[in-house]
Design a protein around this motif. Structure first.
Motif, short mmCIF file in Angstrom:
data_model
loop_
_atom_site.label_atom_id
_atom_site.label_comp_id
_atom_site.label_asym_id
_atom_site.label_seq_id
_atom_site.Cartn_x
_atom_site.Cartn_y
_atom_site.Cartn_z
N GLY A 152 0.77 -1.28 0.09
CA GLY A 152 -0.02 0.16 -0.01
C GLY A 152 0.84 1.14 0.02
O GLY A 152 2.27 1.10 -0.17
N ASP A 153 0.22 2.50 -0.02
CA ASP A 153 0.78 3.66 0.04
C ASP A 153 1.47 4.01 1.20
O ASP A 153 1.20 3.57 2.53
N ALA A 154 2.47 4.81 1.31
CA ALA A 154 3.19 5.33 2.42
C ALA A 154 2.43 5.79 3.50
O ALA A 154 2.59 5.65 4.67
N ALA A 155 1.26 6.52 3.05
CA ALA A 155 0.46 7.10 3.86
C ALA A 155 -0.57 6.42 4.59
O ALA A 155 -1.05 6.89 5.62
N GLY A 156 -0.56 4.99 4.23
CA GLY A 156 -1.47 4.22 5.19
C GLY A 156 -1.28 4.04 6.41
O GLY A 156 -0.21 3.95 6.99
N VAL A 275 10.34 -1.77 -0.85
CA VAL A 275 11.17 -0.58 -0.23
C VAL A 275 11.44 0.19 -1.27
O VAL A 275 11.41 1.53 -1.47
N ALA A 276 11.95 -0.39 -2.40
CA ALA A 276 12.15 0.20 -3.75
C ALA A 276 11.09 1.34 -4.23
O ALA A 276 11.25 2.30 -4.58
N ASP A 277 9.68 0.50 -4.37
CA ASP A 277 8.78 1.39 -4.75
C ASP A 277 8.37 2.55 -3.84
O ASP A 277 8.07 3.81 -4.19
N LEU A 278 8.52 2.37 -2.53
CA LEU A 278 8.22 3.39 -1.53
C LEU A 278 9.19 4.41 -1.73
O LEU A 278 8.84 5.74 -1.65
N LEU A 279 10.55 4.35 -1.78
CA LEU A 279 11.72 5.31 -1.95
C LEU A 279 11.39 6.10 -3.45
O LEU A 279 11.68 7.11 -3.18
#
Length: 286
Positions: A152-156, A275-279
């Protein structure tokens, strides 16, 4: 064309499911229409005409379930029971997402599907009762036991991985529990596995976790390493919990392996991609 209806599409797994299902096949089913049963629930089914319902909606707060068991019961027993009855009446199949926590704490090694369920918390007792309700309904069903989901999104609000990244950026050292073990599992991998199970004609109970296993300490240390943060992760004690969660929530996907249907990657591979997607998303958002 197989029509797949998804409940809980706003959650981590629900979001991943909607990305994996082709738009022409995807329908969104509001679980709130099902709570009271009756005409509204029947009308929702009549409009969508699903071949399968993928039930991702759930109450997942293990601690809150100890304080408020009634809310957890309504979400994890009563709701899947109603949904299963509707599926049985409509001739639809049901994918019910459950938890490896249902096995309990009676083994030190990973659980397999033939192991008995002996849950230790209110939440996991309700998850097991929800499974039983699905079986008793007589509908075609796939029950998937998984755990330690991330995505999910970082803001979750429940994004464990992103919260650990933020925490690590703010301190030189952090401690994490070495006593509890599970299998960190990428929601996208699980969504692909569920679609494959439907397409391949799966039925009954399956474990569906990532490969391998990890302690909370292993999990956090790998998040920090992948994020390339100068923070030392050290072994620490278990944090106090109201819910007596099993120290062993590890599982092996025995049936998926036996039936040649296991698509689940090692937990480290799924975590590295996430983690790569989040960054990357952070860099794009400035």
């Amino acid at each position: 064309m197989t029509i797949l209806a998804v409940t809980g599409w706003g959650g981590m797994l629900g979001q991943a499911m909607t990305r994996e299902i082709p738009p022409a096949q995807l329908r969104l089913l509001d679980w709130r229409l099902l709570e009271g049963g009756g005409a509204a629930a029947c009308e929702a089914f009549a409009v969508l005409q699903p071949d399968w319902v993928i039930h991702c909606a759930a109450h997942t707060d293990v601690e809150q379930a100890e304080r408020d068991p009634d809310t957890d019961y309504r979400a994890n027993v009563a709701l899947p029971a109603r949904l299963a009855e509707l599926c049985a009446q409509a001739g639809a199949g049901l994918v019910h997402v459950s938890s490896t926590g249902c096995y309990g704490a009676w083994k030190d090694t990973p659980y397999v599907e033939t192991d008995r369920g002996q849950p230790t918390t209110v939440h996991h007792r309700h998850k097991l009762a929800g499974e039983q309700a699905v079986r008793q309904s007589g509908c075609r069903h796939i029950i998937v036991r998984t755990g330690w989901l991330f995505g999910g999104d970082a803001a979750g609000p429940k994004n464990f991985v992103w919260k650990r990244i933020i925490e690590a950026r703010q301190t030189a050292q952090m401690a994490s529990d070495t006593s509890q073990r599970g299998v960190p599992t990428n929601c996208t991998d699980l969504a692909r596995q569920i679609v494959h199970l439907i397409e391949a004609g799966g039925q009954g109970l399956y474990n569906a976790t990532a490969g391998g296993s990890a302690s909370r300490y292993d999990y956090v240390a790998e998040i920090v390493r992948l994020a390339q943060i100068e923070c030392r992760v050290v072994p620490g004690p278990a944090f106090p919990r109201l819910a007596p969660v099993s120290p062993n929530e590890t599982a092996i996907n025995q049936r998926l392996d036996d039936e040649g249907m296991n698509l689940m990657r090692d937990w480290r591979d799924g975590l590295a991609d996430y983690v790569a997607d989040l960054l990357e998303a952070e860099r794009c958002n400035g």
